[in-house]
Design an enzyme around this catalytic site. Structure first.
Site, PDB file in Angstrom:
ATOM      1  N   ASP A   1      -7.613  -1.869   2.163  1.00  0.00           N
ATOM      2  CA  ASP A   1      -6.407  -1.316   2.430  1.00  0.00           C
ATOM      3  C   ASP A   1      -6.586   0.160   2.572  1.00  0.00           C
ATOM      4  O   ASP A   1      -6.512   1.021   1.450  1.00  0.00           O
ATOM      5  CB  ASP A   1      -5.351  -1.855   1.713  1.00  0.00           C
ATOM      6  CG  ASP A   1      -3.979  -1.271   2.161  1.00  0.00           C
ATOM      7  OD1 ASP A   1      -3.986  -0.306   3.246  1.00  0.00           O
ATOM      8  OD2 ASP A   1      -2.749  -1.818   1.709  1.00  0.00           O
TER       9      ASP A   1
ATOM     10  N   LYS B   1      -0.518   4.720   8.758  1.00  0.00           N
ATOM     11  CA  LYS B   1      -0.071   5.892   8.572  1.00  0.00           C
ATOM     12  C   LYS B   1      -0.661   7.107   9.379  1.00  0.00           C
ATOM     13  O   LYS B   1      -0.052   7.533  10.155  1.00  0.00           O
ATOM     14  CB  LYS B   1      -0.379   6.240   7.074  1.00  0.00           C
ATOM     15  CG  LYS B   1       0.351   5.363   6.170  1.00  0.00           C
ATOM     16  CD  LYS B   1       0.738   5.787   4.771  1.00  0.00           C
ATOM     17  CE  LYS B   1       1.681   5.293   3.915  1.00  0.00           C
ATOM     18  NZ  LYS B   1       1.771   4.065   3.128  1.00  0.00           N
TER      19      LYS B   1
ATOM     20  N   TYR C   1      14.151   2.431  -0.439  1.00  0.00           N
ATOM     21  CA  TYR C   1      14.446   2.343  -1.879  1.00  0.00           C
ATOM     22  C   TYR C   1      15.436   2.924  -2.514  1.00  0.00           C
ATOM     23  O   TYR C   1      15.559   3.743  -3.508  1.00  0.00           O
ATOM     24  CB  TYR C   1      12.933   2.507  -2.620  1.00  0.00           C
ATOM     25  CG  TYR C   1      12.026   1.919  -2.454  1.00  0.00           C
ATOM     26  CD1 TYR C   1      11.703   0.490  -3.282  1.00  0.00           C
ATOM     27  CD2 TYR C   1      11.089   2.237  -1.559  1.00  0.00           C
ATOM     28  CE1 TYR C   1      10.523  -0.379  -2.840  1.00  0.00           C
ATOM     29  CE2 TYR C   1      10.082   1.322  -1.000  1.00  0.00           C
ATOM     30  CZ  TYR C   1       9.571   0.087  -1.857  1.00  0.00           C
ATOM     31  OH  TYR C   1       8.765  -0.736  -1.504  1.00  0.00           O
TER      32      TYR C   1
ATOM     33  N   TYR D   1      -0.657  -1.019  -4.310  1.00  0.00           N
ATOM     34  CA  TYR D   1       0.459  -1.130  -3.223  1.00  0.00           C
ATOM     35  C   TYR D   1      -0.063  -1.377  -2.081  1.00  0.00           C
ATOM     36  O   TYR D   1      -1.113  -0.981  -1.446  1.00  0.00           O
ATOM     37  CB  TYR D   1       1.253   0.160  -3.297  1.00  0.00           C
ATOM     38  CG  TYR D   1       2.138   0.263  -2.292  1.00  0.00           C
ATOM     39  CD1 TYR D   1       3.646  -0.467  -2.529  1.00  0.00           C
ATOM     40  CD2 TYR D   1       2.070   0.662  -1.044  1.00  0.00           C
ATOM     41  CE1 TYR D   1       4.370  -0.547  -1.723  1.00  0.00           C
ATOM     42  CE2 TYR D   1       3.297   0.510   0.096  1.00  0.00           C
ATOM     43  CZ  TYR D   1       4.551  -0.101  -0.318  1.00  0.00           C
ATOM     44  OH  TYR D   1       5.281  -0.195   0.451  1.00  0.00           O
TER      45      TYR D   1
HETATM   46  C1  LIG Z   1       1.976   2.760   3.070  1.00  0.00           C
HETATM   47  C2  LIG Z   1       1.138   1.575   2.840  1.00  0.00           C
HETATM   48  C3  LIG Z   1       1.172   0.396   3.170  1.00  0.00           C
HETATM   49  C4  LIG Z   1       2.447  -0.032   4.177  1.00  0.00           C
HETATM   50  O1  LIG Z   1       2.299   0.504   5.259  1.00  0.00           O
HETATM   51  P1  LIG Z   1       4.052   0.612   6.016  1.00  0.00           P
HETATM   52  O2  LIG Z   1       3.448   1.183   7.290  1.00  0.00           O
HETATM   53  O3  LIG Z   1       4.771   1.343   5.030  1.00  0.00           O
HETATM   54  O4  LIG Z   1       4.261  -0.754   6.151  1.00  0.00           O
HETATM   55  C5  LIG Z   1       0.255  -0.363   3.025  1.00  0.00           C
HETATM   56  N1  LIG Z   1      -0.720  -0.248   2.135  1.00  0.00           N
HETATM   57  C6  LIG Z   1      -0.955   1.135   1.429  1.00  0.00           C
HETATM   58  C7  LIG Z   1      -2.319   1.466   0.812  1.00  0.00           C
HETATM   59  C8  LIG Z   1      -0.092   1.994   1.785  1.00  0.00           C
HETATM   60  O5  LIG Z   1      -0.219   3.259   1.630  1.00  0.00           O
END
Ligand SMILES: *Cc1c(COP(=O)(O)O)cnc(C)c1O
Length: 430
Positions: free
Chosen positions: A245, A274, A17, A144
């Site tokens: 997620d 992550k 970004y 997100y």
């Molecule tokens: C960081 C994140 C993503 C994306 O993961 P990347 O490894 O950066 O593609 C998706 N959902 C959530 C909740 C996130 O924090």
């Protein structure tokens, strides 16, 4: 790193970004150990970010390094089509054991965004196999889910991604973000907007996708567990799948192994990423139920249509497996709850500061929301000068340190935030 290296970076390398023509300053890091990043000039910074939720055990951990070395000695990679390997089996065993019982079918992918793509494709293929045309997703504002196209289409519509890609992105359904905060009283009206959307569009909705309890990059908001319970009830009533997620929240960050546990809710699909490899390599996973997997597999396609080149990369699987073993052995509950206690003591009183709108803490996450947006270059320089690595965005200054952080190191982080609030020059003028 030489000045020429930094000049090359400015000239030729995109950062997240960031403008290519007016790039923000970058700090050269040449090594990292425990909870410290080492700059090229020898200075050390206490890490408050865990490299975006990932490095939960700190950097350069001997056990994680050994797991990678051992795997390299056997093989770094081999294709997953028609082949399996011990590292993938060991990791998936752990993931199946750690997640709620119905989640037992694991798809390994390359990054968080891809795990979200996979979950959304699974939901679409599931309904196709059942002969129902359900192609919309319902999600929450301020969410997100990643930067790839399907993931982007369910990110908060207010941020520029939707206006930029208008006409190209599918239009999904956005419910008002939860208003009842974690720890506040619950008011059942909070679910009304979500319920109304599901009532109106339920038969066209393939799945609800949301970040359980903590909305991360969309605002670092902590919402009421009852909201998530109501979502689960409504999904069941309308026969809609629920995708959690947990890419940011998974593996203990919120004080529970998975954030869904705050609400005792079990999703139909879960995405993790992550912290999965302890911050060493990119890897993610989408887990689903036997029923969803069987339905997809018995559909017209006869299989799930996805298979990345580096699927189940053995090196990533081996280090993820070791990281999950360490998580269990390290008694992460005590680590996270000690961080939570200290963050509460240090950050919650800052709520009274005139520059601050709100201070909140959940698990090993501490957030200061300010009135003015930060001047990112100025505040970053200020933090580096004080020997800490904190990267705020917008009106949010936040910490999610490695679980192994010491009391003193965490104090350095919270003290730096308190000091920054007293310097108006670190914030944009409105
Ligand atoms: C960081 C994140 C993503 C994306 O993961 P990347 O490894 O950066 O593609 C998706 N959902 C959530 C909740 C996130 O924090």
């Amino acid at each position: 790193m030489t000045p020429a290296d930094l000049a090359f970076d400015r000239q030729h390398i995109w950062h997240p970004y960031t403008s290519m023509s007016e790039p923000l300053p970058c700090y050269p890091v040449v090594a990292a150990r425990d909870t410290r990043l080492q700059l090229a000039d020898g200075r050390e910074l206490v890490d408050g970010m865990s490299s975006w939720w990932a490095a939960i055990h700190g950097y350069n951990h001997p056990r994680l390094n050994a797991a990678m070395h051992n795997q390299i000695a056997a093989m770094s990679h081999v294709m997953f089509g028609g082949i399996t390997h011990p590292a993938a089996v060991a990791l998936c065993r752990q993931l199946v054991a750690m997640t709620p019982a119905p989640l037992e079918c694991v798809f390994l992918a390359d990054s968080g965004s891809v795990a979200v793509e996979v979950a959304m494709k699974m939901a679409l293929q599931y309904w196709q196999a059942r002969g129902e045309r359900r192609q919309r997703f319902l999600t929450l504002r301020r969410g997100y889910h990643g930067d790839t196209f399907a993931a982007m289409s369910v990110c908060d519509p207010q941020n520029s991604m939707h206006s930029l890609y208008e006409g190209y992105l599918p239009t999904h359904l956005f419910a008002r973000e939860p208003q009842c905060a974690f720890g506040d009283a619950w008011h059942d009206e909070d679910i009304n907007d979500f319920a109304a959307l599901l009532e109106q569009h339920g038969s066209a909705v393939a799945a609800v996708i949301l970040e359980p309890i903590v909305q991360g990059a969309g605002g670092m908001r902590f919402y009421h567990p009852r909201y998530l319970q109501r979502v689960r009830e409504l999904c069941d009533q309308h026969g809609v799948l629920l995708i959690a997620d947990e890419i940011a929240t998974g593996f203990g960050r919120t004080g529970r192994l998975f954030a869904c546990e705050h609400a005792a809710v079990v999703p139909d699909l879960i995405c993790v990423g992550k912290a999965l490899t302890g911050g060493t390599m990119t890897l993610s996973a989408t887990l689903t139920t036997r029923a969803v997997a069987d339905t997809i597999s018995n559909g017209a396609a006869g299989c799930f249509m996805h298979g990345p080149t580096f699927m189940a990369n053995p090196l990533a699987c081996a280090v993820a497996s070791e990281s999950l073993a360490m998580l269990q052995e390290n008694q992460w509950q005590q680590q996270v709850s000690a961080i939570e206690t200290q963050l509460r003591q240090a950050l919650l009183p800052l709520a009274d500061h005139p520059a601050v709108v709100d201070a909140r803490v959940l698990g090993a996450i501490g957030v200061i929301e300010t009135h003015q947006p930060v001047d990112i270059a100025a505040i970053q320089a200020f933090f580096v000068e004080r020997g800490v690595w904190i990267r705020p965005f917008g009106r949010l200054i936040y910490l999610m340190p490695p679980y192994i952080i010491s009391r003193e190191a965490l104090t350095a982080l919270t003290a730096a935030i308190a000091a920054a609030l007293d310097r108006p020059q670190l914030f944009q003028k409105m």
